[in-house]
Design an enzyme around this catalytic site. Structure first.
Site, PDB file in Angstrom:
ATOM      1  N   ASP A 180     -14.932  18.526 -50.060  1.00 16.29           N
ATOM      2  CA  ASP A 180     -15.731  18.768 -51.258  1.00 16.29           C
ATOM      3  C   ASP A 180     -15.892  20.270 -51.474  1.00 16.29           C
ATOM      4  O   ASP A 180     -16.336  20.992 -50.572  1.00 16.29           O
ATOM      5  CB  ASP A 180     -17.130  18.150 -51.118  1.00 16.29           C
ATOM      6  CG  ASP A 180     -17.097  16.629 -51.101  1.00 16.29           C
ATOM      7  OD1 ASP A 180     -16.090  16.048 -51.554  1.00 16.29           O
ATOM      8  OD2 ASP A 180     -18.079  16.026 -50.633  1.00 16.29           O
ATOM      9  N   GLY A 240     -16.258  12.778 -49.136  1.00 14.98           N
ATOM     10  CA  GLY A 240     -15.533  11.588 -49.568  1.00 14.98           C
ATOM     11  C   GLY A 240     -16.368  10.368 -49.277  1.00 14.98           C
ATOM     12  O   GLY A 240     -17.049  10.294 -48.239  1.00 14.98           O
ATOM     13  N   SER A 261     -15.562   8.615 -45.918  1.00 17.43           N
ATOM     14  CA  SER A 261     -15.916   9.508 -44.821  1.00 17.43           C
ATOM     15  C   SER A 261     -17.431   9.620 -44.676  1.00 17.43           C
ATOM     16  O   SER A 261     -17.971   9.562 -43.564  1.00 17.43           O
ATOM     17  CB  SER A 261     -15.301  10.891 -45.096  1.00 17.43           C
ATOM     18  OG  SER A 261     -15.671  11.826 -44.121  1.00 17.43           O
ATOM     19  N   LEU A 302     -30.859   2.459 -58.406  1.00 14.72           N
ATOM     20  CA  LEU A 302     -31.433   2.912 -59.676  1.00 14.72           C
ATOM     21  C   LEU A 302     -32.134   4.258 -59.583  1.00 14.72           C
ATOM     22  O   LEU A 302     -33.050   4.547 -60.350  1.00 14.72           O
ATOM     23  CB  LEU A 302     -32.405   1.846 -60.193  1.00 14.72           C
ATOM     24  CG  LEU A 302     -31.796   0.452 -60.367  1.00 14.72           C
ATOM     25  CD1 LEU A 302     -32.873  -0.584 -60.603  1.00 14.72           C
ATOM     26  CD2 LEU A 302     -30.774   0.454 -61.509  1.00 14.72           C
ATOM     27  N   SER A 306     -34.510   7.115 -59.120  1.00  9.67           N
ATOM     28  CA  SER A 306     -35.958   7.221 -58.913  1.00  9.67           C
ATOM     29  C   SER A 306     -36.677   5.891 -59.091  1.00  9.67           C
ATOM     30  O   SER A 306     -37.815   5.730 -58.656  1.00  9.67           O
ATOM     31  CB  SER A 306     -36.544   8.252 -59.880  1.00  9.67           C
ATOM     32  OG  SER A 306     -36.338   7.855 -61.230  1.00  9.67           O
ATOM     33  N   ALA A 344     -23.723  12.330 -51.563  1.00 10.18           N
ATOM     34  CA  ALA A 344     -23.704  11.445 -50.380  1.00 10.18           C
ATOM     35  C   ALA A 344     -24.935  10.560 -50.258  1.00 10.18           C
ATOM     36  O   ALA A 344     -25.024   9.761 -49.329  1.00 10.18           O
ATOM     37  CB  ALA A 344     -23.518  12.234 -49.088  1.00 10.18           C
ATOM     38  N   ALA A 345     -25.887  10.654 -51.181  1.00  7.52           N
ATOM     39  CA  ALA A 345     -27.109   9.848 -51.061  1.00  7.52           C
ATOM     40  C   ALA A 345     -26.811   8.353 -51.162  1.00  7.52           C
ATOM     41  O   ALA A 345     -27.314   7.551 -50.364  1.00  7.52           O
ATOM     42  CB  ALA A 345     -28.121  10.260 -52.115  1.00  7.52           C
ATOM     43  N   GLY A 346     -25.998   7.965 -52.153  1.00  7.91           N
ATOM     44  CA  GLY A 346     -25.654   6.555 -52.291  1.00  7.91           C
ATOM     45  C   GLY A 346     -24.856   6.041 -51.110  1.00  7.91           C
ATOM     46  O   GLY A 346     -25.052   4.908 -50.655  1.00  7.91           O
ATOM     47  N   ASP A 347     -23.955   6.875 -50.588  1.00 10.61           N
ATOM     48  CA  ASP A 347     -23.156   6.493 -49.413  1.00 10.61           C
ATOM     49  C   ASP A 347     -24.062   6.301 -48.198  1.00 10.61           C
ATOM     50  O   ASP A 347     -23.892   5.357 -47.418  1.00 10.61           O
ATOM     51  CB  ASP A 347     -22.119   7.573 -49.107  1.00 10.61           C
ATOM     52  CG  ASP A 347     -21.217   7.871 -50.287  1.00 10.61           C
ATOM     53  OD1 ASP A 347     -20.919   6.944 -51.056  1.00 10.61           O
ATOM     54  OD2 ASP A 347     -20.809   9.036 -50.437  1.00 10.61           O
ATOM     55  N   HIS A 404     -33.399   3.448 -48.413  1.00  8.89           N
ATOM     56  CA  HIS A 404     -34.117   4.378 -49.290  1.00  8.89           C
ATOM     57  C   HIS A 404     -34.584   5.611 -48.515  1.00  8.89           C
ATOM     58  O   HIS A 404     -34.486   6.741 -49.003  1.00  8.89           O
ATOM     59  CB  HIS A 404     -35.345   3.690 -49.890  1.00  8.89           C
ATOM     60  CG  HIS A 404     -35.067   2.839 -51.085  1.00  8.89           C
ATOM     61  ND1 HIS A 404     -34.118   3.157 -52.035  1.00  8.89           N
ATOM     62  CD2 HIS A 404     -35.654   1.689 -51.523  1.00  8.89           C
ATOM     63  CE1 HIS A 404     -34.113   2.236 -52.990  1.00  8.89           C
ATOM     64  NE2 HIS A 404     -35.033   1.342 -52.703  1.00  8.89           N
ATOM     65  N   CYS A 418     -31.502  12.617 -47.372  1.00  7.81           N
ATOM     66  CA  CYS A 418     -30.211  13.161 -47.789  1.00  7.81           C
ATOM     67  C   CYS A 418     -30.341  14.053 -49.021  1.00  7.81           C
ATOM     68  O   CYS A 418     -29.768  15.149 -49.074  1.00  7.81           O
ATOM     69  CB  CYS A 418     -29.252  12.000 -48.060  1.00  7.81           C
ATOM     70  SG  CYS A 418     -27.569  12.476 -48.431  1.00  7.81           S
ATOM     71  N   ARG A 425     -31.389  17.802 -48.901  1.00  6.06           N
ATOM     72  CA  ARG A 425     -30.486  18.745 -48.240  1.00  6.06           C
ATOM     73  C   ARG A 425     -29.238  18.951 -49.093  1.00  6.06           C
ATOM     74  O   ARG A 425     -28.910  18.132 -49.939  1.00  6.06           O
ATOM     75  CB  ARG A 425     -30.079  18.204 -46.867  1.00  6.06           C
ATOM     76  CG  ARG A 425     -31.236  17.933 -45.926  1.00  6.06           C
ATOM     77  CD  ARG A 425     -30.746  17.174 -44.702  1.00  6.06           C
ATOM     78  NE  ARG A 425     -31.782  16.997 -43.711  1.00  6.06           N
ATOM     79  CZ  ARG A 425     -31.644  16.268 -42.607  1.00  6.06           C
ATOM     80  NH1 ARG A 425     -30.496  15.656 -42.373  1.00  6.06           N
ATOM     81  NH2 ARG A 425     -32.636  16.153 -41.755  1.00  6.06           N
TER      82      ARG A 425
END
Length: 319
Positions: A17, A44, A47, A226, A228, A254-257, A281, A287, A290
């Site tokens: 990235d 990724g 990853s 979703l 917030s 990377a939060a969703g990952d 959550h 995550c 940062r």
């Protein structure tokens, strides 16, 4: 609770990235926009998920492809240091490692441009090799690879009675018939709109989109991420809204990952789905506070500490 570490197989993308910070806005064609700085960070979706699963206490295995370039070597080094089993990652001499430019605004939101590189050549036989050698508790995958590999991965897992978690990103419209019966399908807001044609901007629209996905894919669970607003879990009978944690976001990369991987690990350890979502959550909340992909992903101890420090938030979620 399940004894020992769960074995999680992640199938998906491996990228370097290039992150650009404080991008003013999305530029128009022919226009240049300034940012305040940049850095290279390993990432990724595949990853990230493997890294997060390992950080959360799983035996994490990754199937993916990288080039024989410096970016690929940096990715392997970072993953191996995190304890991810990379023995099923293919070093593809014919293609470069994937590259993603992450353009982040002052509020921590981002848009990205993705060059697939070797990710476009992840093959079903790469996945089959891993499944033939290890008994996995869950497969986690996304859409940053050939769709045929996505479909065949689900088919191979189903034959072996392994539950599959599909993080349905990046946003695109795909036929869902070959994924019918999948364990979890989990898009975010943009991905939900792309899959269903329904923008989940209100409670009614969000629940309509969840019903649409359930009808098309017949999963065990539809899980809409979703932002917030938290998450919506639908099992074909009941809609359950699970609140998240309100924190000051710096970077949502990377939060969703991280959310999906943490949830998968907790579920495989024996947690019920709502408890696993709340844990996810918490991991995602850390995550977003940062910067970066891998560097932003928390350890299990950090998540447990966060949960202890946010007991009030947990009680509010249970109301």
């Amino acid at each position: 609770m399940k004894e020992g570490k769960p074995k999680i197989l992640v199938v998906g993308s491996m990228n370097m990235d290039l992150i650009m910070y404080n991008v003013e806005r999305i530029p128009k064609m022919g226009e240049s926009i300034y940012c305040t700085g940049y850095e290279y960070v390993t990432g990724g979706k595949g990853s990230n998920q493997a890294y997060a699963a390992s950080m959360q206490g799983a035996d994490a295995y990754l199937v993916g492809r990288i080039g024989t370039d410096d970016n690929g070597r940096a990715l392997m080094k970072q993953l191996e240091e995190a304890g991810v089993d990379t023995s099923f990652v293919v070093r593809d001499e014919g293609h470069l490692t994937g590259l993603s430019t992450m353009n982040i605004d002052a509020d921590g939101n981002y848009f990205s441009i993705f060059a697939s590189g070797a990710n476009d050549h992840i093959k079903p036989e790469d996945v089959e090799r891993a499944m033939d050698q290890v008994d996995f508790d869950m497969v986690v995958m996304q859409l940053e690879m050939p769709l045929e590999t996505v479909y065949q991965t689900y088919g191979m897992a189903r034959q072996r009675e392994i539950p599959v978690f599909l993080d349905a990103g990046p946003a695109m419209s795909i036929p869902l018939e070959r994924l019918r019966g999948i364990f979890i399908i989990s898009p975010n807001e943009a991905e939900t709109a792309a899959l269903t044609g329904i923008v989940p901007d209100t409670k009614a629209h969000t629940e309509e989109a969840a019903r649409w996905l359930y009808e098309k894919a017949a999963p065990r669970y539809v899980l809409l991420k979703l932002g917030s607003r938290g998450a919506l879990l639908y099992d074909g009978r009941e809609m359950k809204w699970v609140k998240g944690y309100h924190v000051d976001a710096v970077d949502t990369t990377a939060a969703g990952d991280t959310f999906g991987a943490a949830l998968a690990v907790q579920y495989c350890k024996g947690a019920d789905m709502e408890t696993a979502i709340r844990y996810g959550h918490a991991a995602a909340a850390i995550c977003v506070m940062r910067k970066g992909g891998h560097p932003s992903i928390p350890t299990a101890k950090e998540v447990e500490r966060f949960l202890l420090e946010n007991k009030v938030g947990r009680r509010e979620q249970n109301k």
